[in-house]
Design a protein around this motif. Structure first.
Motif, PDB file in Angstrom:
ATOM      1  N   ALA A 125       0.842  -1.200   0.000  1.00  0.00           N
ATOM      2  CA  ALA A 125       0.000   0.000   0.000  1.00  0.00           C
ATOM      3  C   ALA A 125       0.872   1.243   0.000  1.00  0.00           C
ATOM      4  CB  ALA A 125      -0.928  -0.010   1.205  1.00  0.00           C
ATOM      5  N   ILE A 126       0.556   2.219  -0.858  1.00  0.00           N
ATOM      6  CA  ILE A 126       1.278   3.483  -0.933  1.00  0.00           C
ATOM      7  C   ILE A 126       0.640   4.442   0.068  1.00  0.00           C
ATOM      8  CG2 ILE A 126       2.034   5.357  -2.424  1.00  0.00           C
ATOM      9  CD1 ILE A 126       3.173   2.629  -3.151  1.00  0.00           C
ATOM     10  N   ARG A 127       1.443   5.009   0.961  1.00  0.00           N
ATOM     11  CA  ARG A 127       0.926   5.868   2.034  1.00  0.00           C
ATOM     12  C   ARG A 127       1.332   7.321   1.876  1.00  0.00           C
ATOM     13  NH1 ARG A 127      -1.287   2.995   6.035  1.00  0.00           N
ATOM     14  NH2 ARG A 127      -0.834   0.759   6.138  1.00  0.00           N
ATOM     15  N   GLU A 128       2.192   7.632   0.927  1.00  0.00           N
ATOM     16  CA  GLU A 128       2.637   9.003   0.750  1.00  0.00           C
ATOM     17  C   GLU A 128       2.613   9.375  -0.724  1.00  0.00           C
ATOM     18  OE1 GLU A 128       6.498   9.296   2.429  1.00  0.00           O
ATOM     19  OE2 GLU A 128       5.848   8.984   4.502  1.00  0.00           O
ATOM     20  N   LYS A 134      -3.133   3.880  -3.395  1.00  0.00           N
ATOM     21  CA  LYS A 134      -3.028   2.846  -4.413  1.00  0.00           C
ATOM     22  C   LYS A 134      -2.204   1.664  -3.891  1.00  0.00           C
ATOM     23  CE  LYS A 134      -3.445   5.951  -8.374  1.00  0.00           C
ATOM     24  NZ  LYS A 134      -2.825   6.420  -9.641  1.00  0.00           N
ATOM     25  N   ILE A 135      -2.289   0.571  -4.628  1.00  0.00           N
ATOM     26  CA  ILE A 135      -1.571  -0.645  -4.257  1.00  0.00           C
ATOM     27  C   ILE A 135      -0.502  -0.916  -5.311  1.00  0.00           C
ATOM     28  CG2 ILE A 135      -1.751  -3.088  -3.702  1.00  0.00           C
ATOM     29  CD1 ILE A 135      -3.206  -1.205  -1.767  1.00  0.00           C
ATOM     30  N   GLU A 136       0.708  -1.189  -4.849  1.00  0.00           N
ATOM     31  CA  GLU A 136       1.812  -1.538  -5.745  1.00  0.00           C
ATOM     32  C   GLU A 136       2.013  -3.053  -5.723  1.00  0.00           C
ATOM     33  OE1 GLU A 136       5.973   0.558  -6.451  1.00  0.00           O
ATOM     34  OE2 GLU A 136       6.091  -0.856  -4.766  1.00  0.00           O
ATOM     35  N   GLY A 171      -5.227   0.441  -8.695  1.00  0.00           N
ATOM     36  CA  GLY A 171      -6.057   1.265  -7.820  1.00  0.00           C
ATOM     37  C   GLY A 171      -6.192   0.664  -6.433  1.00  0.00           C
ATOM     38  N   SER A 172      -7.038   1.304  -5.649  1.00  0.00           N
ATOM     39  CA  SER A 172      -7.295   0.775  -4.307  1.00  0.00           C
ATOM     40  C   SER A 172      -7.998  -0.572  -4.404  1.00  0.00           C
ATOM     41  CB  SER A 172      -8.151   1.764  -3.522  1.00  0.00           C
ATOM     42  OG  SER A 172      -9.381   1.986  -4.191  1.00  0.00           O
ATOM     43  N   LEU A 173      -7.717  -1.422  -3.459  1.00  0.00           N
ATOM     44  CA  LEU A 173      -8.263  -2.775  -3.458  1.00  0.00           C
ATOM     45  C   LEU A 173      -9.057  -3.014  -2.187  1.00  0.00           C
ATOM     46  CD1 LEU A 173      -5.173  -4.827  -4.726  1.00  0.00           C
ATOM     47  CD2 LEU A 173      -7.101  -3.980  -6.070  1.00  0.00           C
ATOM     48  N   GLU A 174     -10.110  -3.784  -2.312  1.00  0.00           N
ATOM     49  CA  GLU A 174     -10.857  -4.211  -1.144  1.00  0.00           C
ATOM     50  C   GLU A 174     -10.174  -5.410  -0.498  1.00  0.00           C
ATOM     51  OE1 GLU A 174     -14.840  -5.019  -2.292  1.00  0.00           O
ATOM     52  OE2 GLU A 174     -15.289  -2.951  -2.890  1.00  0.00           O
ATOM     53  N   VAL A 175     -10.405  -5.564   0.765  1.00  0.00           N
ATOM     54  CA  VAL A 175      -9.789  -6.668   1.496  1.00  0.00           C
ATOM     55  C   VAL A 175     -10.273  -7.990   0.910  1.00  0.00           C
ATOM     56  CG1 VAL A 175      -9.560  -7.784   3.739  1.00  0.00           C
ATOM     57  CG2 VAL A 175      -9.594  -5.288   3.582  1.00  0.00           C
ATOM     58  N   GLY A 176      -9.328  -8.886   0.631  1.00  0.00           N
ATOM     59  CA  GLY A 176      -9.651 -10.194   0.081  1.00  0.00           C
ATOM     60  C   GLY A 176      -9.607 -10.254  -1.432  1.00  0.00           C
ATOM     61  N   TYR A 201      -4.699  -7.974   1.857  1.00  0.00           N
ATOM     62  CA  TYR A 201      -5.193  -7.795   3.216  1.00  0.00           C
ATOM     63  C   TYR A 201      -4.606  -6.510   3.771  1.00  0.00           C
ATOM     64  CZ  TYR A 201      -6.675 -12.641   2.909  1.00  0.00           C
ATOM     65  OH  TYR A 201      -7.283 -13.808   2.509  1.00  0.00           O
ATOM     66  N   LEU A 202      -5.375  -5.884   4.691  1.00  0.00           N
ATOM     67  CA  LEU A 202      -4.919  -4.627   5.265  1.00  0.00           C
ATOM     68  C   LEU A 202      -3.638  -4.843   6.060  1.00  0.00           C
ATOM     69  CD1 LEU A 202      -8.259  -3.025   6.522  1.00  0.00           C
ATOM     70  CD2 LEU A 202      -6.841  -2.270   4.602  1.00  0.00           C
ATOM     71  N   PRO A 203      -2.649  -4.016   5.812  1.00  0.00           N
ATOM     72  CA  PRO A 203      -1.424  -4.147   6.610  1.00  0.00           C
ATOM     73  C   PRO A 203      -1.645  -3.627   8.016  1.00  0.00           C
ATOM     74  CG  PRO A 203      -1.264  -2.229   5.179  1.00  0.00           C
ATOM     75  CD  PRO A 203      -2.561  -2.922   4.810  1.00  0.00           C
ATOM     76  N   GLU A 204      -0.758  -3.984   8.920  1.00  0.00           N
ATOM     77  CA  GLU A 204      -0.854  -3.487  10.283  1.00  0.00           C
ATOM     78  C   GLU A 204      -0.635  -1.982  10.303  1.00  0.00           C
ATOM     79  OE1 GLU A 204       1.855  -5.530  12.747  1.00  0.00           O
ATOM     80  OE2 GLU A 204       0.985  -7.515  12.389  1.00  0.00           O
ATOM     81  N   SER A 205      -1.540  -1.280  11.005  1.00  0.00           N
ATOM     82  CA  SER A 205      -1.454   0.171  11.053  1.00  0.00           C
ATOM     83  C   SER A 205      -0.269   0.601  11.912  1.00  0.00           C
ATOM     84  CB  SER A 205      -2.751   0.756  11.629  1.00  0.00           C
ATOM     85  OG  SER A 205      -2.639   2.144  11.785  1.00  0.00           O
ATOM     86  N   SER A 206       0.364   1.691  11.516  1.00  0.00           N
ATOM     87  CA  SER A 206       1.479   2.216  12.302  1.00  0.00           C
ATOM     88  C   SER A 206       1.015   2.781  13.633  1.00  0.00           C
ATOM     89  CB  SER A 206       2.215   3.296  11.495  1.00  0.00           C
ATOM     90  OG  SER A 206       1.318   4.352  11.161  1.00  0.00           O
ATOM     91  N   ASP A 207      -0.271   3.247  13.698  1.00  0.00           N
ATOM     92  CA  ASP A 207      -0.796   3.772  14.959  1.00  0.00           C
ATOM     93  C   ASP A 207      -0.851   2.665  16.009  1.00  0.00           C
ATOM     94  OD1 ASP A 207      -1.062   6.176  13.672  1.00  0.00           O
ATOM     95  OD2 ASP A 207      -3.173   5.850  13.146  1.00  0.00           O
ATOM     96  N   TYR A 208      -1.256   1.471  15.561  1.00  0.00           N
ATOM     97  CA  TYR A 208      -1.287   0.351  16.496  1.00  0.00           C
ATOM     98  C   TYR A 208       0.113   0.020  16.990  1.00  0.00           C
ATOM     99  CZ  TYR A 208      -6.118  -0.406  15.073  1.00  0.00           C
ATOM    100  OH  TYR A 208      -7.456  -0.259  14.845  1.00  0.00           O
TER     101      TYR A 208
END
Length: 260
Positions: A125-128, A134-136, A171-176, A201-208
């Protein structure tokens, strides 16, 4: 008639007087001719300059010694593999590296055969930046001749990328959502496999991660405080016991005379 007879008599007289006509000479000659003597030994001359001659001590059935090329005599180094990674993008072709350095490239199937399936590495996942959200898709090339890569997204369109590419943005992807990468050349396309497809699948959030670090640090500090408080309490109790013992020794009521 008398003349030939006279001549014959003279000839016989001459032969009988000659040493060649002696009887023992005929006997010796007959015995010599009747028992043949040993035959002379025939010696064959050998050309030692020929490659077909070997030492008599060696086995006649042993093969000739191997011929070692001059290049092998000068160096005993084994050929090394080329520094080529199938997972890096926009690399120099391995064939050119091999021609320049003399290294070995991995085996590659020809363009007249369908390519093997590439290996998908990650769905990142691209965060910046402007591509945020988007997803690479990242993959490694197969050991085959490839013309283009196709990235298929479950329920969506198929995207194409160059043969030197090892990643591509979708583009953005839904989980699964299932994503597959296939290689294509003039002979056909690769067959999807377990290692050429991956679900997002959603990666682990940095906030967590930050929260977990804060909680872990707080727990560690709390444990240290408790341990320090226990050690301080024990120290105070030991000092108090020593002080009470000293006060008891100075009081006469605790002596033997006082008890009497």
């Amino acid at each position: 008639m008398t003349s030939p007879c006279k001549n014959l008599g003279v000839l016989l007289l001459f032969l009988s007087a000659s040493p060649l006509f002696h009887p023992h000479l005929f006997t010796h000659a007959a015995s010599t001719n009747s028992t043949p003597g040993p035959l002379p030994r025939i010696i064959y001359m050998t050309d030692f300059s020929s490659d077909d001659n070997y030492d008599d001590d060696n086995d006649n059935n042993s093969p000739p010694p191997p011929i070692v090329p001059d290049s092998a005599k000068t160096t005993n180094r084994k050929p090394q593999l080329c520094h080529y990674s199938p997972c890096l993008e926009n690399q120099e072709p391995c064939g050119q590296i091999s021609a320049r350095n003399g290294c070995l490239c991995p085996g590659v199937s020809g363009a007249d055969e369908p390519p093997h399936a590439p290996r998908i590495q990650a769905l990142q996942a691209i965060r910046e930046g402007r591509d945020r959200g988007k997803i690479e898709v990242q993959w490694c090339a197969p050991s085959s001749v490839v013309s283009v890569y196709r990235v298929g997204i479950e329920g969506r369109e198929v995207l194409e990328f160059q043969d030197v590419s090892r990643r591509g943005l979708v583009g953005s992807l839904e989980v699964g959502t299932k994503v597959c990468v296939e290689a294509v050349n003039r002979a056909g396309s690769s067959t999807p496999s377990d290692f050429s497809c991956m679900r997002y699948y959603l990666p682990e959030s940095s906030d967590y991660k930050v929260l977990a670090g804060v909680i872990g640090g707080g727990v560690a500090i709390l444990v240290l405080l408790i341990i320090g408080a226990v050690l301080l309490w024990k120290h105070q109790m030991r000092k108090r016991a020593e002080r009470d013992s000293a006060d008891g020794l100075g009081n006469p009521s605790y002596s033997k005379e006082g008890t009497l």
